[in-house]
Design a protein around this motif. Structure first.
Motif, PDB file in Angstrom:
ATOM      1  N   GLY A 221     119.966  26.735  -4.844  1.00  0.00           N
ATOM      2  CA  GLY A 221     120.331  25.955  -3.736  1.00  0.00           C
ATOM      3  C   GLY A 221     119.285  24.884  -2.957  1.00  0.00           C
ATOM      4  N   ALA A 222     118.082  24.881  -4.360  1.00  0.00           N
ATOM      5  CA  ALA A 222     116.940  24.130  -3.620  1.00  0.00           C
ATOM      6  C   ALA A 222     116.630  23.811  -5.211  1.00  0.00           C
ATOM      7  N   ARG A 223     115.293  22.666  -5.043  1.00  0.00           N
ATOM      8  CA  ARG A 223     114.729  22.105  -5.713  1.00  0.00           C
ATOM      9  C   ARG A 223     114.258  22.593  -7.237  1.00  0.00           C
ATOM     10  N   PRO A 224     113.511  23.986  -7.120  1.00  0.00           N
ATOM     11  CA  PRO A 224     112.734  24.801  -8.136  1.00  0.00           C
ATOM     12  C   PRO A 224     113.795  26.001  -8.835  1.00  0.00           C
TER      13      PRO A 224
ATOM     14  N   GLY B 282     123.761  24.571  -0.925  1.00  0.00           N
ATOM     15  CA  GLY B 282     123.367  22.759  -0.010  1.00  0.00           C
ATOM     16  C   GLY B 282     122.184  22.823   0.485  1.00  0.00           C
ATOM     17  N   GLN B 283     121.390  23.918   0.099  1.00  0.00           N
ATOM     18  CA  GLN B 283     120.108  24.316   1.037  1.00  0.00           C
ATOM     19  C   GLN B 283     119.492  22.742   1.272  1.00  0.00           C
ATOM     20  N   HIS B 284     119.379  22.272  -0.192  1.00  0.00           N
ATOM     21  CA  HIS B 284     118.643  20.812  -0.628  1.00  0.00           C
ATOM     22  C   HIS B 284     120.102  20.328  -1.346  1.00  0.00           C
ATOM     23  N   TYR B 285     120.056  18.754   0.476  1.00  0.00           N
ATOM     24  CA  TYR B 285     121.181  17.818  -0.012  1.00  0.00           C
ATOM     25  C   TYR B 285     120.676  16.034  -0.413  1.00  0.00           C
ATOM     26  N   ASP B 286     119.467  15.916  -0.002  1.00  0.00           N
ATOM     27  CA  ASP B 286     118.865  14.992  -0.506  1.00  0.00           C
ATOM     28  C   ASP B 286     119.100  14.921  -2.188  1.00  0.00           C
TER      29      ASP B 286
ATOM     30  N   LEU C 262     117.602  13.289  -4.266  1.00  0.00           N
ATOM     31  CA  LEU C 262     116.256  12.844  -4.945  1.00  0.00           C
ATOM     32  C   LEU C 262     116.018  14.624  -5.113  1.00  0.00           C
ATOM     33  N   LEU C 263     116.588  15.366  -4.155  1.00  0.00           N
ATOM     34  CA  LEU C 263     115.901  16.880  -4.689  1.00  0.00           C
ATOM     35  C   LEU C 263     117.469  18.182  -5.370  1.00  0.00           C
ATOM     36  N   SER C 264     117.905  17.045  -5.513  1.00  0.00           N
ATOM     37  CA  SER C 264     119.497  17.713  -5.528  1.00  0.00           C
ATOM     38  C   SER C 264     120.120  17.055  -6.835  1.00  0.00           C
TER      39      SER C 264
ATOM     40  N   VAL D 252     119.899  31.095  11.043  1.00  0.00           N
ATOM     41  CA  VAL D 252     120.761  30.231  10.983  1.00  0.00           C
ATOM     42  C   VAL D 252     121.555  30.225   9.054  1.00  0.00           C
ATOM     43  N   GLN D 253     120.618  28.990   8.178  1.00  0.00           N
ATOM     44  CA  GLN D 253     120.774  28.771   7.293  1.00  0.00           C
ATOM     45  C   GLN D 253     121.181  29.946   6.482  1.00  0.00           C
ATOM     46  N   THR D 254     120.083  31.068   6.255  1.00  0.00           N
ATOM     47  CA  THR D 254     120.874  32.474   5.457  1.00  0.00           C
ATOM     48  C   THR D 254     122.187  32.689   5.814  1.00  0.00           C
TER      49      THR D 254
ATOM     50  N   GLY E 176     114.101  33.147  -7.585  1.00  0.00           N
ATOM     51  CA  GLY E 176     113.095  32.962  -6.860  1.00  0.00           C
ATOM     52  C   GLY E 176     113.388  33.300  -5.846  1.00  0.00           C
ATOM     53  N   ASP E 177     112.928  32.521  -4.639  1.00  0.00           N
ATOM     54  CA  ASP E 177     112.619  33.247  -3.470  1.00  0.00           C
ATOM     55  C   ASP E 177     113.101  32.029  -1.877  1.00  0.00           C
ATOM     56  N   THR E 178     114.442  31.750  -2.085  1.00  0.00           N
ATOM     57  CA  THR E 178     114.802  30.523  -1.305  1.00  0.00           C
ATOM     58  C   THR E 178     115.585  31.450   0.184  1.00  0.00           C
ATOM     59  N   ASN E 179     115.582  31.022   1.236  1.00  0.00           N
ATOM     60  CA  ASN E 179     116.707  31.099   1.802  1.00  0.00           C
ATOM     61  C   ASN E 179     118.153  32.391   0.768  1.00  0.00           C
TER      62      ASN E 179
ATOM     63  N   MET F  79     104.726  34.208   5.149  1.00  0.00           N
ATOM     64  CA  MET F  79     105.409  33.233   4.354  1.00  0.00           C
ATOM     65  C   MET F  79     107.385  33.638   4.088  1.00  0.00           C
ATOM     66  N   PRO F  80     107.871  32.943   4.070  1.00  0.00           N
ATOM     67  CA  PRO F  80     109.052  33.070   4.543  1.00  0.00           C
ATOM     68  C   PRO F  80     109.780  33.137   2.737  1.00  0.00           C
ATOM     69  N   GLU F  81     109.610  32.608   2.158  1.00  0.00           N
ATOM     70  CA  GLU F  81     108.828  33.374   0.302  1.00  0.00           C
ATOM     71  C   GLU F  81     109.090  35.155   0.466  1.00  0.00           C
ATOM     72  N   GLU F  82     107.821  35.028   1.006  1.00  0.00           N
ATOM     73  CA  GLU F  82     107.505  36.251   1.061  1.00  0.00           C
ATOM     74  C   GLU F  82     108.243  37.356   1.457  1.00  0.00           C
ATOM     75  N   HIS F  83     109.310  36.968   2.207  1.00  0.00           N
ATOM     76  CA  HIS F  83     110.182  38.495   3.423  1.00  0.00           C
ATOM     77  C   HIS F  83     110.997  37.611   1.585  1.00  0.00           C
ATOM     78  N   ASN F  84     111.711  36.724   1.344  1.00  0.00           N
ATOM     79  CA  ASN F  84     112.771  36.381   0.364  1.00  0.00           C
ATOM     80  C   ASN F  84     112.626  37.153  -1.325  1.00  0.00           C
ATOM     81  N   ARG F  85     111.973  36.992  -1.651  1.00  0.00           N
ATOM     82  CA  ARG F  85     111.380  38.134  -2.409  1.00  0.00           C
ATOM     83  C   ARG F  85     111.386  39.409  -2.790  1.00  0.00           C
TER      84      ARG F  85
ATOM     85  N   HIS G 132     108.389  15.627   0.043  1.00  0.00           N
ATOM     86  CA  HIS G 132     109.123  15.802   0.175  1.00  0.00           C
ATOM     87  C   HIS G 132     109.591  15.911   1.837  1.00  0.00           C
ATOM     88  N   PRO G 133     110.661  15.885   2.128  1.00  0.00           N
ATOM     89  CA  PRO G 133     111.422  15.287   3.689  1.00  0.00           C
ATOM     90  C   PRO G 133     111.343  15.948   4.544  1.00  0.00           C
ATOM     91  N   ARG G 134     110.390  17.472   4.447  1.00  0.00           N
ATOM     92  CA  ARG G 134     109.760  18.643   5.465  1.00  0.00           C
ATOM     93  C   ARG G 134     108.679  17.510   5.583  1.00  0.00           C
ATOM     94  N   VAL G 135     107.394  17.137   5.309  1.00  0.00           N
ATOM     95  CA  VAL G 135     106.523  16.513   5.555  1.00  0.00           C
ATOM     96  C   VAL G 135     106.609  15.240   6.091  1.00  0.00           C
TER      97      VAL G 135
HETATM   98  C1  UD1 Z   1     112.875  25.141   0.012  1.00  0.00           C
HETATM   99  C2  UD1 Z   1     112.403  26.768   0.476  1.00  0.00           C
HETATM  100  C3  UD1 Z   1     110.337  26.676  -0.865  1.00  0.00           C
HETATM  101  C4  UD1 Z   1     111.019  26.040  -1.875  1.00  0.00           C
HETATM  102  C5  UD1 Z   1     111.087  24.648  -1.685  1.00  0.00           C
HETATM  103  C6  UD1 Z   1     111.452  23.556  -2.774  1.00  0.00           C
HETATM  104  C7  UD1 Z   1     113.136  28.908   1.854  1.00  0.00           C
HETATM  105  C8  UD1 Z   1     112.313  29.550   2.603  1.00  0.00           C
HETATM  106  N1  UD1 Z   1     111.806  27.606   1.447  1.00  0.00           N
HETATM  107  O1  UD1 Z   1     111.654  24.480   1.618  1.00  0.00           O
HETATM  108  O2  UD1 Z   1     110.374  27.982  -1.159  1.00  0.00           O
HETATM  109  O3  UD1 Z   1     109.206  25.739  -2.141  1.00  0.00           O
HETATM  110  O4  UD1 Z   1     112.208  24.694  -0.920  1.00  0.00           O
HETATM  111  O5  UD1 Z   1     111.592  22.448  -2.217  1.00  0.00           O
HETATM  112  O6  UD1 Z   1     113.618  28.475   1.159  1.00  0.00           O
HETATM  113  N2  UD1 Z   1     114.999  19.174   3.781  1.00  0.00           N
HETATM  114  C9  UD1 Z   1     115.970  17.630   4.213  1.00  0.00           C
HETATM  115  N3  UD1 Z   1     116.312  17.384   3.487  1.00  0.00           N
HETATM  116  C10 UD1 Z   1     116.828  17.931   2.054  1.00  0.00           C
HETATM  117  C11 UD1 Z   1     116.659  19.850   2.277  1.00  0.00           C
HETATM  118  C12 UD1 Z   1     115.776  19.804   3.373  1.00  0.00           C
HETATM  119  O7  UD1 Z   1     115.806  16.741   4.915  1.00  0.00           O
HETATM  120  O8  UD1 Z   1     117.963  18.123   0.763  1.00  0.00           O
HETATM  121  C13 UD1 Z   1     114.415  18.773   5.397  1.00  0.00           C
HETATM  122  C14 UD1 Z   1     114.909  18.998   6.695  1.00  0.00           C
HETATM  123  O9  UD1 Z   1     114.874  17.942   7.712  1.00  0.00           O
HETATM  124  C15 UD1 Z   1     114.872  20.541   6.269  1.00  0.00           C
HETATM  125  C16 UD1 Z   1     113.355  20.764   6.199  1.00  0.00           C
HETATM  126  O10 UD1 Z   1     113.734  19.983   4.972  1.00  0.00           O
HETATM  127  O11 UD1 Z   1     114.937  21.182   8.128  1.00  0.00           O
HETATM  128  C17 UD1 Z   1     112.901  22.326   5.225  1.00  0.00           C
HETATM  129  O12 UD1 Z   1     114.401  22.585   4.755  1.00  0.00           O
HETATM  130  P1  UD1 Z   1     114.466  23.793   3.756  1.00  0.00           P
HETATM  131  O13 UD1 Z   1     116.130  24.089   3.233  1.00  0.00           O
HETATM  132  O14 UD1 Z   1     114.721  24.831   5.123  1.00  0.00           O
HETATM  133  O15 UD1 Z   1     113.069  24.806   3.223  1.00  0.00           O
HETATM  134  P2  UD1 Z   1     112.383  23.364   1.999  1.00  0.00           P
HETATM  135  O16 UD1 Z   1     110.789  23.338   3.175  1.00  0.00           O
HETATM  136  O17 UD1 Z   1     113.016  22.253   1.576  1.00  0.00           O
END
Ligand code: UD1
Length: 355
Positions: A10-13, A38-42, A44-46, A71-73, A96-99, A129-135, A236-239
């Motif tokens: 679901g997530a980039r790594p 679908g955790q990562h949907y951009d 560039l991240l997917s 909510v996500q999990t 890995g260790d994501t939701n 760390m959320p990742e620590e709970h997950n793993r 990353h979109p989050r930052v």
């Molecule tokens: C997640 C993982 C983290 C991993 C990282 C890699 C969990 C708890 N964390 O963190 O371990 O190192 O992925 O990138 O699973 N967002 C977008 N577009 C996207 C995805 C996210 O804009 O495609 C934004 C949203 O605002 C979202 C925020 O980033 O709320 C966080 O995304 P989320 O998937 O919850 O966690 P990451 O920070 O990406």
């Protein structure tokens, strides 16, 4: 078919780790179903990872998207039951260790489908760390623990999970060696704009501990902006979202930001940098495998081998980060704590063994 494996990512790594598994499954004639939460949907991240690493499209896409952890999990859990029921794989493979990892492990366990955890046994011992709970939750739920390193095996043994553990090596080494060789052979990758090879630091910052609190984010950004060479932040979109919300500029002093890179471009950008500054797990290892000095903006790391060998330094304050990036180049080493680049084939052969 010998065996049917269903991977949940679901997530980039996870897309990076999926690539060598998918290729090894194909090579072994094993049926491999790919489910994207679908955790990562951009794109560039997917999508770029599926395209560049030759994975093809996922078989199932849940389209879950962002949300609070619960909510996500929870949305993933609700959607996965039906998928597992339909496909009835011999193994659910989680990464890995994501939701996405913990959701898939829990759903599979409750349906009595065997679960294998790839990259099992990593520990930061930081319960914030959320990742620590997950793993931790995933390791204790899974039937088979595929550990990347001896340190991970030792953690699992200490938690009473030794009998379910197999040391397979790190699949990120497989994909990194493969892409590095491709990138070097074709010279296909263009350098980053505006910086010269060997003259810049490559940075990524995205973890909750560094981004959620505006004061902490400001500190990290200040540290990067004050470094002695240009710093390219792959944002990353989050930052980006957190910085915008708090009026923190990601383009000032030494610092410029740009969107994340696709995997081959990332590897080329790391290899051509003077150093990496990151809070990513994967990048610490990628830097080490490419023998580029790394500074990790965290209080601990799961990849302790990189620190022990001198290629990675943990640094948190502005002074610590500045001192770490300007340290002398570490002693060369041929240590290979992350395996030989053939971990994925080992994973598939372990999963194909009769149970
Ligand atoms: C997640 C993982 C983290 C991993 C990282 C890699 C969990 C708890 N964390 O963190 O371990 O190192 O992925 O990138 O699973 N967002 C977008 N577009 C996207 C995805 C996210 O804009 O495609 C934004 C949203 O605002 C979202 C925020 O980033 O709320 C966080 O995304 P989320 O998937 O919850 O966690 P990451 O920070 O990406």
């Amino acid at each position: 078919m010998l065996v049917k494996i269903l991977s949940v990512v679901g997530a980039r790594p996870q897309f990076v780790k999926l690539a060598p598994i998918h290729h090894a499954a194909r090579a072994a004639g094993v049926e491999h179903v790919i489910v994207h939460t679908g955790q990562h949907y951009d794109p560039l991240l997917s999508d770029v990872f599926f395209d560049d690493l030759g994975i093809g499209a996922p078989d199932v896409h849940l389209g879950v998207g962002s949300g609070s952890h619960g909510v996500q999990t929870g949305a993933m859990l609700a959607a996965l039951d039906a998928v597992f029921d339909e496909h009835r794989p011999d193994w659910v493979l989680v990464y890995g260790d994501t939701n996405s990892t913990v959701a898939a492990a829990l759903s599979a366990v409750k349906l009595h489908i065997p679960v294998a955890h790839l990259e099992a046994g990593l520990r930061s011992f930081n319960r914030r760390m959320p990742e620590e709970h997950n793993r931790v939750l995933t390791d204790h739920a899974a039937d088979l623990l595929l550990a990347p390193t001896q340190v991970a095996v030792d953690h699992l043994r200490r938690e009473g999970l030794g009998a379910r553990t197999v040391l397979v090596g790190d699949v990120m080494t497989d994909v990194l060696f493969d892409v590095r060789d491709r990138v070097t052979a074709d010279g296909e990758v263009t350098a980053l704009e505006g910086v010269s090879p060997g003259e810049y630091y490559l940075a990524t910052i995205h973890r909750a501990e560094n981004t959620d609190d505006p004061e902490r984010l400001q500190q990290v950004v200040d540290a990067l902006a004050g470094l002695d060479r240009p710093v390219v932040l792959l944002a990353h979109p989050r930052v980006v979202a957190k910085a915008a919300a708090h009026g923190i500029s990601l383009d000032r002093g030494s610092l410029t930001s740009r969107p994340p890179l696709a995997y081959p471009e990332l590897i080329a950008a790391v290899a051509a940098s003077a150093g990496v500054v990151t809070d990513s797990g994967g990048l610490q290892k990628e830097a080490f495998l490419l023998r580029v000095p790394c500074t990790t903006v965290r209080t601990e790391t799961e990849w302790v081998e990189t620190v022990e060998l001198g290629w990675n330094v943990l640094a948190n304050t502005r002074e610590e980060i500045a001192a770490a990036v300007t340290r002398p180049r570490p002693a060369e080493t041929d240590a290979a704590p992350y395996g030989d680049g053939h971990a994925a084939a080992r994973v598939v052969s372990v999963l194909a063994e009769p149970r």
